[in-house]
Design an enzyme around this catalytic site. Sequence first.
Site, PDB file in Angstrom:
ATOM      1  N   GLU A  18       2.615   5.092  -1.408  1.00 22.22           N
ATOM      2  CA  GLU A  18       3.475   3.943  -1.698  1.00 22.22           C
ATOM      3  C   GLU A  18       4.959   4.225  -1.442  1.00 22.22           C
ATOM      4  OE1 GLU A  18       2.576   2.767  -5.686  1.00 22.22           O
ATOM      5  OE2 GLU A  18       0.460   2.418  -5.257  1.00 22.22           O
ATOM      6  N   ASP A  62      -1.004   3.076   0.720  1.00 27.74           N
ATOM      7  CA  ASP A  62      -0.044   2.095   0.201  1.00 27.74           C
ATOM      8  C   ASP A  62      -0.765   0.797  -0.150  1.00 27.74           C
ATOM      9  OD1 ASP A  62       2.399   0.986  -0.580  1.00 27.74           O
ATOM     10  OD2 ASP A  62       3.443   1.752   1.195  1.00 27.74           O
ATOM     11  N   GLU A  98      -8.914   2.092  -3.566  1.00 29.39           N
ATOM     12  CA  GLU A  98      -8.542   1.443  -4.829  1.00 29.39           C
ATOM     13  C   GLU A  98      -8.871  -0.046  -4.820  1.00 29.39           C
ATOM     14  OE1 GLU A  98      -4.554   2.486  -6.077  1.00 29.39           O
ATOM     15  OE2 GLU A  98      -4.511   4.180  -4.688  1.00 29.39           O
TER      16      GLU A  98
END
Length: 767
Positions: free
Chosen positions: A170, A223, A294
């Site tokens: 990120e 990200d 995720e």
Amino acid sequence: MMATLLAGALTVAALVPAHPAFAATEPELPPSGQTFEHYPPMKEAYEDYFSFGIFGAGEVDGLIYNYASYTPGNEMKPESTQREKGVFTFDPAEAAFARYTTRNPDLALYGHTLAWHSQTPTWMWDAPPARFDQPGTFDSAVALENLHTHIEAVLGHFGERLVAIDVVNEAVGTANPADWRGSLAKGEGWYQALGADWVELAFLKAAEVVDANGWDVKLTYNDFGLDSPAKARVVYEMVKDINERHAGVRPGGKPMIEVIGMQGHYNLATDVAAVEQNIKLFATLGDVEVHVTEMDIALPPGELTPENENNQGMKYAELFQVYRDHAAGPANTTDNPHVVAAVKLAGVRDVVSGWKGGEFAMPYDYDGNAKLALLGILYPEQFLATHEYIDTSGGEERPPVPGVHVFDTSDGDSWSGANIVLGDDAEAWPWSTTDDGEVAFRPEPGATYRVTVNYTAKGTTAIRVRWVRDNTNSGYTTADGAAVNAHPYAAGQVATHIPAYFNSGMVNMGSYDLVTEITLDGDQPADGLIGNIGIRGGGGGNAFSVNTITVEKVSAAGDEVLVTWPGAVVPPPASAPAAPTDVSAVAAAGSATVSWTPPADDGGSPVTASTVTAAPGGATCTTDGASCVVEGLTNGRAYTFTVVATNAAGASEPSAASAAVTPTVLPGTPGQVSLTVSAAAECVAGRPHVTVHVRNNERVPVLVAATTPWWSVSGRLLMPGASFERTWSAPGASVAAGNVRVTGAAVVSWRPALTTYQAGHAGASCG
């Protein structure tokens, strides 16, 4: 939890065996609502497409059954592996690996994460204050040494056991596709110390460690928000530039960045077409894999409705259809780029608290029963063929309040929260900016302000009051992240700092007033401990709703309310109604029954009365209905009638006049109109109620009027043998019930006689 599919959507099959084979053309879907062993393991359904894994912890049996890989959620992050400088602790990560590998020794392991701006001790980039013999002034040499040391130790420890590792997580802030380096300027952590080179420096060190040991550990940039075309383009340009400048450096022609991790934190508003388009963009990098990491699809918190469960199944099915069509494995026979090598869900079951707590984001419910989401994952083609989205839009929008921006996942926003904009001039008020020119209020230096936020926990029971940079649902100021957990409070306490962390004293589905009082003296540093005020979920929690926001200026002379959200709904002022239309009249002896159509436009206030006026003479009648009888007319004289409607704002213009009618007593033998009339009274809730019942015993229609001392009904047409009943309530307990007067007139010319009936009861009050 919904145990069957929506009615009519498909034919429900019998229970499937514990390990049915995955079939792309299976004719019908199994029912939802069963435990995991009744469905094929997701890892087997996709083993010829891509690796199917989990990110973070999960219910063990379901995890082992369904997932082929494991990525720890927190145990390998910098604050877990090296909280104190030089003191490395790998026990939490090793315990997390062992928890699952003891059940499945073949479980593939991934690492997360070596370098990140969050969940990282601030000493790593040598941020203030000075610690561990570091100057505390963002010294680039010290920060780079810390970065190298951390990567060498952590990657060196886990080494070849890993399939891949998130080297950098990120890094992109505000995406500018024309300037990927400038897009890394998040004002946090490594960027402050090392500038835009920090991403490249981290990958160079990770590649050095991996290549020196001859390991096949894929180096990943990970990200969120890569469904955004702008952010995806920034990542594409960054990876392309770094890989091109370091082409040929690594053995075997490996690129410096081997994997782009597309975090799949999605919701029902996610644009699946954009996700697919960005996968195709990354595929043009040539030798870079795409891992979906995720992944979850959050639903509006509070209640799992059948409609939302269906729509979540649709979204999962659409995304997995895209992943299959771009899978790197041999089962993908399309002409699309074969680039998706791994998909990792962010859990097993829905959870009440923690990440995505209360947002029903996973394929199994709280009790471990399959939702429609599981069917969408396992059978995307069949699911899409037998289901469609259900429209759940609706509800009234709250009126806007200048300078206040409220976000809610229930309304399709990516994150819940709110911003209170304090200024539009960053030079006058550091970090306080807005792109729409709207400001909630402009603080006065030295003044004290009280911010009260009422919120309802729908899974998230911790809230942070933070400094944010603008009016968007995104970035925080430079120094906010460093102090975000430094000042914890219970729900009943008054915070005296921003950032404030309300992280105790709250329970799920409770509503709370969170109060912060702060004096803004104008001397706060421009590195970020001042800005616009933001309300966000604690620890990434997103399942909550902001109900009200109030900002007051606090002074000894009295508190002044500056901001309230939501704003009051101020209806436009009412006006007099339009005129009634379609006025008509039926004459009788000495009277006429007048009817009309009420005005189409009531002026914003209900019509409470209509008055009929006869011309000539001016005789009137008034009613709350759409007809009444004008009495006292002269037989043999022609009359027209107009109607005026009245509401709280005034009276309408008179209607167009009716056609003329002439009351007349025609020759013939007059007779009484035969009606059966009865009346009864009773005391209800302390007030007299009168009920009248009228029946027409004639062989012709009869116009009936009935009155009490309080109101009337006029011009009710009763067909032969028909009856009606009406009840009136006295306006108060002390008002006598009174008598009922009923009149009737035949509507045929040869029987115009009028008769009056009296039916009543004792006039005692209920008082």
